[in-house]
Design an enzyme around this catalytic site. Structure first.
Site, PDB file in Angstrom:
ATOM      1  N   ASP A  76      24.483  52.831  41.230  1.00 60.80           N
ATOM      2  CA  ASP A  76      24.087  53.187  42.695  1.00 60.80           C
ATOM      3  C   ASP A  76      24.259  54.422  43.008  1.00 60.80           C
ATOM      4  O   ASP A  76      23.467  55.212  43.496  1.00 60.80           O
ATOM      5  CB  ASP A  76      24.979  52.155  43.622  1.00 60.80           C
ATOM      6  CG  ASP A  76      24.728  52.536  44.815  1.00 60.80           C
ATOM      7  OD1 ASP A  76      23.595  52.712  45.409  1.00 60.80           O
ATOM      8  OD2 ASP A  76      25.766  52.336  45.857  1.00 60.80           O
TER       9      ASP A  76
ATOM     10  N   ASP B 107      22.097  47.331  48.739  1.00 64.20           N
ATOM     11  CA  ASP B 107      22.519  47.166  47.412  1.00 64.20           C
ATOM     12  C   ASP B 107      24.266  46.936  47.324  1.00 64.20           C
ATOM     13  O   ASP B 107      24.590  46.066  46.908  1.00 64.20           O
ATOM     14  CB  ASP B 107      22.121  48.154  46.391  1.00 64.20           C
ATOM     15  CG  ASP B 107      22.534  49.690  46.863  1.00 64.20           C
ATOM     16  OD1 ASP B 107      23.278  50.028  47.800  1.00 64.20           O
ATOM     17  OD2 ASP B 107      22.220  50.639  46.087  1.00 64.20           O
TER      18      ASP B 107
ATOM     19  N   ASP C  92      19.039  51.279  49.763  1.00 63.16           N
ATOM     20  CA  ASP C  92      20.319  51.869  49.675  1.00 63.16           C
ATOM     21  C   ASP C  92      21.396  51.162  50.401  1.00 63.16           C
ATOM     22  O   ASP C  92      22.686  50.983  49.973  1.00 63.16           O
ATOM     23  CB  ASP C  92      20.117  53.135  49.865  1.00 63.16           C
ATOM     24  CG  ASP C  92      21.581  54.073  49.905  1.00 63.16           C
ATOM     25  OD1 ASP C  92      21.983  54.002  48.860  1.00 63.16           O
ATOM     26  OD2 ASP C  92      22.139  54.377  50.854  1.00 63.16           O
TER      27      ASP C  92
ATOM     28  N   ASP D  56      21.262  57.168  43.909  1.00 62.53           N
ATOM     29  CA  ASP D  56      21.184  57.570  45.097  1.00 62.53           C
ATOM     30  C   ASP D  56      21.105  59.347  45.042  1.00 62.53           C
ATOM     31  O   ASP D  56      20.360  59.775  45.787  1.00 62.53           O
ATOM     32  CB  ASP D  56      22.756  57.262  45.811  1.00 62.53           C
ATOM     33  CG  ASP D  56      22.907  56.088  46.456  1.00 62.53           C
ATOM     34  OD1 ASP D  56      21.791  55.461  46.381  1.00 62.53           O
ATOM     35  OD2 ASP D  56      23.874  55.625  46.739  1.00 62.53           O
TER      36      ASP D  56
END
Length: 184
Positions: A82, A64, A61, A86
Protein backbone atom coordinates in the site's frame (compact mmCIF):
# COMPACT_ATOMS: atom_id res chain seq x y z
CA UNK A 1 -11.41 15.12 10.96
CA UNK A 2 -11.63 14.51 7.19
CA UNK A 3 -10.46 10.94 7.75
CA UNK A 4 -13.38 10.12 10.09
CA UNK A 5 -15.95 11.63 7.71
CA UNK A 6 -14.49 9.66 4.80
CA UNK A 7 -14.49 6.42 6.83
CA UNK A 8 -18.18 6.91 7.54
CA UNK A 9 -18.98 7.64 3.88
CA UNK A 10 -17.00 4.76 2.42
CA UNK A 11 -18.10 2.14 4.94
CA UNK A 12 -20.97 0.84 2.75
CA UNK A 13 -18.62 0.68 -0.26
CA UNK A 14 -16.05 -1.24 1.80
CA UNK A 15 -18.73 -3.66 2.98
CA UNK A 16 -19.89 -4.25 -0.61
CA UNK A 17 -16.35 -4.78 -1.92
CA UNK A 18 -15.63 -7.27 0.88
CA UNK A 19 -18.88 -9.07 0.06
CA UNK A 20 -17.85 -9.53 -3.60
CA UNK A 21 -14.35 -10.69 -2.60
CA UNK A 22 -12.19 -7.63 -3.26
CA UNK A 23 -9.04 -7.75 -1.12
CA UNK A 24 -7.08 -4.81 0.24
CA UNK A 25 -4.21 -5.54 -2.16
CA UNK A 26 -6.63 -5.60 -5.09
CA UNK A 27 -7.93 -2.19 -3.99
CA UNK A 28 -4.33 -0.91 -3.79
CA UNK A 29 -3.62 -2.11 -7.33
CA UNK A 30 -6.87 -0.53 -8.55
CA UNK A 31 -5.67 2.78 -7.10
CA UNK A 32 -2.47 2.42 -9.10
CA UNK A 33 -4.37 1.55 -12.29
CA UNK A 34 -6.58 4.62 -11.90
CA UNK A 35 -3.52 6.83 -11.27
CA UNK A 36 -1.97 5.55 -14.51
CA UNK A 37 -5.26 6.31 -16.31
CA UNK A 38 -5.11 9.79 -14.70
CA UNK A 39 -1.66 10.30 -16.15
CA UNK A 40 -2.68 9.29 -19.68
CA UNK A 41 -5.79 11.47 -19.57
CA UNK A 42 -3.61 14.37 -18.33
CA UNK A 43 -1.28 13.92 -21.29
CA UNK A 44 -4.31 13.89 -23.57
CA UNK A 45 -5.70 16.94 -21.74
CA UNK A 46 -9.07 15.25 -21.28
CA UNK A 47 -9.75 17.11 -18.05
CA UNK A 48 -13.06 15.50 -16.99
CA UNK A 49 -11.45 12.04 -17.26
CA UNK A 50 -8.30 13.29 -15.54
CA UNK A 51 -10.38 14.46 -12.61
CA UNK A 52 -12.47 11.26 -12.55
CA UNK A 53 -9.40 8.99 -12.52
CA UNK A 54 -7.75 11.08 -9.80
CA UNK A 55 -10.85 10.80 -7.62
CA UNK A 56 -11.13 7.05 -8.23
CA UNK A 57 -7.44 6.56 -7.43
CA UNK A 58 -7.88 8.52 -4.20
CA UNK A 59 -11.03 6.57 -3.36
CA UNK A 60 -9.29 3.21 -3.73
CA UNK A 61 -6.48 4.55 -1.55
CA UNK A 62 -9.04 5.14 1.17
CA UNK A 63 -10.69 1.76 0.59
CA UNK A 64 -7.64 -0.53 0.78
CA UNK A 65 -6.78 0.11 4.41
CA UNK A 66 -10.39 -0.10 5.51
CA UNK A 67 -10.84 -3.41 3.69
CA UNK A 68 -7.74 -4.78 5.44
CA UNK A 69 -8.96 -3.63 8.86
CA UNK A 70 -12.54 -4.84 8.44
CA UNK A 71 -11.47 -8.27 7.20
CA UNK A 72 -8.80 -8.62 9.89
CA UNK A 73 -6.18 -9.13 7.18
CA UNK A 74 -3.98 -6.12 7.84
CA UNK A 75 -0.37 -7.24 7.47
CA UNK A 76 3.13 -5.90 7.15
CA UNK A 77 3.22 -7.12 3.54
CA UNK A 78 -0.05 -5.36 2.70
CA UNK A 79 1.09 -2.17 4.40
CA UNK A 80 4.32 -2.25 2.37
CA UNK A 81 2.43 -2.79 -0.88
CA UNK A 82 0.00 0.00 0.00
CA UNK A 83 2.60 2.59 1.01
CA UNK A 84 4.85 1.77 -1.96
CA UNK A 85 2.00 2.07 -4.46
CA UNK A 86 0.86 5.27 -2.74
CA UNK A 87 4.27 6.86 -3.36
CA UNK A 88 4.19 5.77 -7.02
CA UNK A 89 0.71 7.25 -7.33
CA UNK A 90 1.84 10.51 -5.68
CA UNK A 91 4.61 10.76 -8.28
CA UNK A 92 2.16 10.04 -11.11
CA UNK A 93 -0.16 12.78 -9.83
CA UNK A 94 2.71 15.25 -10.08
CA UNK A 95 3.77 14.07 -13.54
CA UNK A 96 0.16 14.57 -14.60
CA UNK A 97 0.39 18.20 -13.49
CA UNK A 98 3.53 18.55 -15.60
CA UNK A 99 1.63 17.05 -18.55
CA UNK A 100 -0.97 19.78 -18.12
CA UNK A 101 1.80 22.35 -18.47
CA UNK A 102 2.23 23.54 -14.90
CA UNK A 103 5.57 25.03 -13.90
CA UNK A 104 8.07 22.20 -13.51
CA UNK A 105 9.99 23.81 -10.63
CA UNK A 106 6.79 24.35 -8.67
CA UNK A 107 5.58 20.80 -9.32
CA UNK A 108 8.99 19.35 -8.41
CA UNK A 109 9.13 21.27 -5.09
CA UNK A 110 5.55 20.24 -4.34
CA UNK A 111 6.44 16.63 -5.03
CA UNK A 112 9.43 16.77 -2.68
CA UNK A 113 7.41 18.36 0.12
CA UNK A 114 4.61 15.85 -0.44
CA UNK A 115 7.01 12.91 -0.27
CA UNK A 116 8.52 14.37 2.90
CA UNK A 117 5.09 14.39 4.57
CA UNK A 118 4.80 10.66 3.89
CA UNK A 119 8.43 9.99 4.85
CA UNK A 120 7.98 11.69 8.21
CA UNK A 121 4.91 9.60 8.95
CA UNK A 122 6.83 6.41 8.09
CA UNK A 123 9.80 7.53 10.18
CA UNK A 124 7.54 8.32 13.12
CA UNK A 125 5.96 4.86 12.79
CA UNK A 126 9.44 3.36 13.20
CA UNK A 127 9.64 5.24 16.53
CA UNK A 128 6.13 4.02 17.49
CA UNK A 129 4.78 7.57 17.15
CA UNK A 130 1.39 7.93 15.47
CA UNK A 131 1.19 10.99 13.21
CA UNK A 132 -2.28 10.28 11.86
CA UNK A 133 -4.10 13.60 11.80
CA UNK A 134 -0.96 15.69 12.39
CA UNK A 135 -0.62 18.48 9.84
CA UNK A 136 -2.89 20.14 7.31
CA UNK A 137 -1.73 18.23 4.22
CA UNK A 138 -2.17 14.51 4.75
CA UNK A 139 -2.45 12.36 1.64
CA UNK A 140 -6.21 12.62 1.27
CA UNK A 141 -6.05 16.38 1.68
CA UNK A 142 -3.33 16.60 -0.98
CA UNK A 143 -5.42 14.58 -3.45
CA UNK A 144 -8.37 16.91 -2.87
CA UNK A 145 -6.17 19.96 -3.44
CA UNK A 146 -4.78 18.43 -6.66
CA UNK A 147 -8.37 17.79 -7.79
CA UNK A 148 -9.19 21.43 -7.06
CA UNK A 149 -6.12 22.52 -9.04
CA UNK A 150 -7.33 20.45 -12.01
CA UNK A 151 -10.79 22.01 -11.83
CA UNK A 152 -9.21 25.47 -11.66
CA UNK A 153 -6.98 24.55 -14.61
CA UNK A 154 -10.06 23.53 -16.61
CA UNK A 155 -11.95 26.72 -15.75
CA UNK A 156 -9.23 29.36 -15.57
CA UNK A 157 -5.99 28.01 -16.99
CA UNK A 158 -2.47 27.19 -15.92
CA UNK A 159 -1.57 30.26 -13.86
CA UNK A 160 -4.57 29.99 -11.53
CA UNK A 161 -3.96 26.27 -11.14
CA UNK A 162 -0.34 26.96 -10.21
CA UNK A 163 -1.55 29.15 -7.36
CA UNK A 164 -3.44 26.15 -5.94
CA UNK A 165 -0.34 23.95 -6.31
CA UNK A 166 1.73 26.64 -4.58
CA UNK A 167 -0.75 26.50 -1.69
CA UNK A 168 -0.35 22.71 -1.66
CA UNK A 169 3.42 23.04 -1.51
CA UNK A 170 3.23 25.48 1.41
CA UNK A 171 0.67 23.30 3.22
CA UNK A 172 2.90 20.25 2.72
CA UNK A 173 5.92 22.13 4.05
CA UNK A 174 3.91 23.28 7.06
CA UNK A 175 2.88 19.67 7.66
CA UNK A 176 6.53 18.59 7.50
CA UNK A 177 7.46 21.17 10.11
CA UNK A 178 4.53 20.24 12.35
CA UNK A 179 5.31 16.53 12.07
CA UNK A 180 9.02 17.09 12.74
CA UNK A 181 8.18 19.03 15.90
CA UNK A 182 5.77 16.29 16.93
CA UNK A 183 8.45 13.62 16.46
CA UNK A 184 11.06 15.58 18.40
Amino acid sequence: MLREKVKHLISPIVDYLIKIGVTANTASVMGLIFSIAYLFSSWSKIIPLTLLFLVLSGLFDALDGEIARKTGRASRRGALIDSTLDRVEDGLYMVGLLALGLNSYLVFLTMISSFMVSYLRAKADSFNINLEGVGIAERGDRIIIIALAIIIYYLYGTFCSEIIILILMVASMETCIERSIHIL
